[in-house]
Enzyme design. Structure first.
Site, mmCIF file in Angstrom:
data_model
loop_
_atom_site.group_PDB
_atom_site.id
_atom_site.type_symbol
_atom_site.label_atom_id
_atom_site.label_comp_id
_atom_site.label_asym_id
_atom_site.label_seq_id
_atom_site.Cartn_x
_atom_site.Cartn_y
_atom_site.Cartn_z
ATOM 1 N N ARG A 1 -26.869 22.707 -40.869
ATOM 2 C CA ARG A 1 -26.305 22.427 -39.554
ATOM 3 C C ARG A 1 -27.414 22.160 -38.534
ATOM 4 O O ARG A 1 -28.575 22.518 -38.740
ATOM 5 C CB ARG A 1 -25.495 23.636 -39.071
ATOM 6 N N ARG B 1 -18.032 34.602 -42.968
ATOM 7 C CA ARG B 1 -16.935 34.772 -43.935
ATOM 8 C C ARG B 1 -16.991 33.707 -45.023
ATOM 9 O O ARG B 1 -15.977 33.309 -45.585
ATOM 10 C CB ARG B 1 -15.576 34.735 -43.232
ATOM 11 N N ASP C 1 -23.235 24.634 -34.368
ATOM 12 C CA ASP C 1 -23.242 25.187 -35.725
ATOM 13 C C ASP C 1 -22.161 24.563 -36.597
ATOM 14 O O ASP C 1 -22.095 24.844 -37.793
ATOM 15 C CB ASP C 1 -23.073 26.713 -35.685
ATOM 16 N N LYS D 1 -15.005 29.763 -47.782
ATOM 17 C CA LYS D 1 -14.449 30.283 -46.542
ATOM 18 C C LYS D 1 -13.456 31.374 -46.921
ATOM 19 O O LYS D 1 -12.557 31.138 -47.733
ATOM 20 C CB LYS D 1 -13.751 29.162 -45.767
#
Length: 464
Positions: free
Chosen positions: A189, A96, A257, A116
């Site tokens: 990440r 998202r 993550d 986001k």
């Protein structure tokens, strides 16, 4: 006093394209019914040369996602895997959000503008790709408070309400929707490396390692770049874990993550600030085992960093990676001393560990609130206060007498009757005013109060 943020000219970048075509998918933002500007962080926009945007241009870039000149031509949904509550999940990625743009600050540091709630991507699975307005408000409060308390955190850059009604199982629905933009020192990440290792993509692992070292840490790769990178991540991650503890913060979802290889905290879902020093305090209602409880955050972050080491194994031998991982506990201990003394306003001379241990025992035994403790001992005259006269505080009173004050107390914040805190009842009250009456004044007042506290605290101690 806190050092002022340095203004800069707009300097677009697109360095992330060097990781393509295996790292991300071009995507298109959702076409929102409305774009209502609710929050623009001009304080940080100044540092990347975007404070001069008109509100219309701000909405065009951060609500409609028209490209910034010279940066990415199209948003990118990043690909990554990760351990979620210690269970490996290969079916995640930017579900998202996306990387909207890259740019540099006045010091040449490469920064990302990520989103986001910007719509569905190939990794949305069954989600709608949206963010609740409440989630956006909570992210403002989390990042502002953490920044003030010296935590290396992403910055909430923009919140725009989108005119949609969302259904959610864990809060009253329908609820208002928003799209958020965060300013972050990278979105690479640990899970980005995990995905490359999962597919045995050694070339991508090497590119990721080189990108992280040269673009994010601004270092020249040495004889063993993977171990060099892991060492930097270990240092930053240990400091991050300590900063959470000293702030009294619980991230809630420390999955691999959600751990950035720059050691910058980001992506705030079920976060909380614990009022008391309670190691078992959790932020996520679904964390039934307390895996990411307040007192287990260092363990969780160390475990995640170990997954980075595992992911690097296809391109390096194990021994140098193990050597770097084994540094974490000692680095964490040093970071606790550095950060605890900073918030307490004393010089970290000699062995400060016994003083900190005495403080923690006093906090736990007396049920003194964390923010109250730091406010009293840094800004007041706690020895004259009956709250600290009991036996629970005797070891700390003895220990702290050996420490010199490191900063002056001339900021008016230190004369306030109560410390600036961020507990759940106030978070809910701020949201309730917005939800019921569209009243944003409490949010803006709280942001101003937090920044005032941050100014009183001054700059956080740098890594040695």
């Amino acid at each position: 006093m806190r050092s002022p943020l340095q203004p800069a000219k707009f300097s677009p970048a697109n360095d992330i394209l060097a990781l393509q075509p295996d790292f991300a998918d071009p995507v298109t933002a959702a076409d929102f019914p409305q774009t209502i500007l609710r929050f623009r962080n001009d304080r940080w926009a100044t540092t990347v040369g975007l404070e001069g945007l008109s509100d219309d241009d701000w909405l065009r870039h951060f609500g409609r996602f028209a490209p910034l000149d010279g940066s990415l031509p199209q948003p990118l949904a990043l690909r990554y895997h990760g351990h979620q509550f210690r269970v490996y999940n290969p079916d995640i990625g930017d579900g998202r959000g996306f990387l909207y743009a890259q740019l540099r600050d006045g010091a040449g540091r490469l920064l990302d503008l990520g989103t986001k709630g910007s719509g569905q991507t190939p990794y949305s699975r069954f989600g709608d790709g949206r963010l609740t307005l409440k989630g956006g408000v909570r992210e403002i409060l989390a990042t502002e408070m953490l920044e003030a308390l010296g935590v290396n955190t992403s910055k909430t850059f923009s919140i725009i309400e989108t005119g949609e009604a969302l259904a959610r199982n864990d809060e009253p629905s329908p609820t208002r929707a928003a799209v958020m933009v965060r300013l972050s020192h990278s979105h690479i990440r640990i899970g980005s490396f995990q995905r490359a290792a999962y597919f045995d993509d050694k070339a991508l692992l090497e590119r990721l390692t080189d990108y992280a070292l040269t673009k994010l840490y601004k270092e020249t790769p040495g004889e063993n770049p993977p171990a060099q990178l892991l060492g930097r991540v270990v240092e930053r991650a240990a400091d991050l874990a300590a900063s959470y503890m000293v702030a009294g913060f619980v991230h809630g979802v420390l999955n691999s993550d959600n751990i950035n290889v720059t050691g910058e905290s980001f992506d705030y879902g079920p976060w909380r600030f614990t009022p008391l020093w309670e190691p078992a305090f959790t932020a996520a209602y679904f964390d039934h085992a307390g895996l990411y409880a307040f007192g287990r955050q260092a363990e969780a972050i160390h475990w995640d960093v170990a997954q980075l080491a595992v992911s690097l194994r296809p391109i390096v031998e194990a021994e140098p990676l193990i050597q770097q991982l084994e540094r974490f506990p000692q680095l964490y201990g040093k970071a606790m001393v550095r950060r605890f003394c900073w918030r307490l306003g004393v010089k970290p001379t000699g062995d400060a560990s016994p003083m900190i241990e005495a403080a923690v025992r006093g906090l736990a035994a007396s049920e003194t609130q964390i923010d109250r403790f730091f406010q009293d001992w840094r800004g007041g005259d706690p020895r004259a206060c009956s709250d600290y006269a009991g036996e629970a505080w005797a070891p700390f009173r003895d220990a702290i007498s050996d420490f010199e004050e490191s900063q002056v107390k001339d900021h008016p914040y230190w004369s306030d009757a109560s410390p600036c805190s961020m507990h759940i009842d106030e978070v809910e009250a701020i949201w309730s005013a917005i939800d019921k009456d569209d009243e944003w004044a409490p949010l803006h007042a709280k942001v101003a109060a937090i920044r005032r506290m941050g100014d009183a605290l001054g700059d956080a101690p740098p890594l040695p």
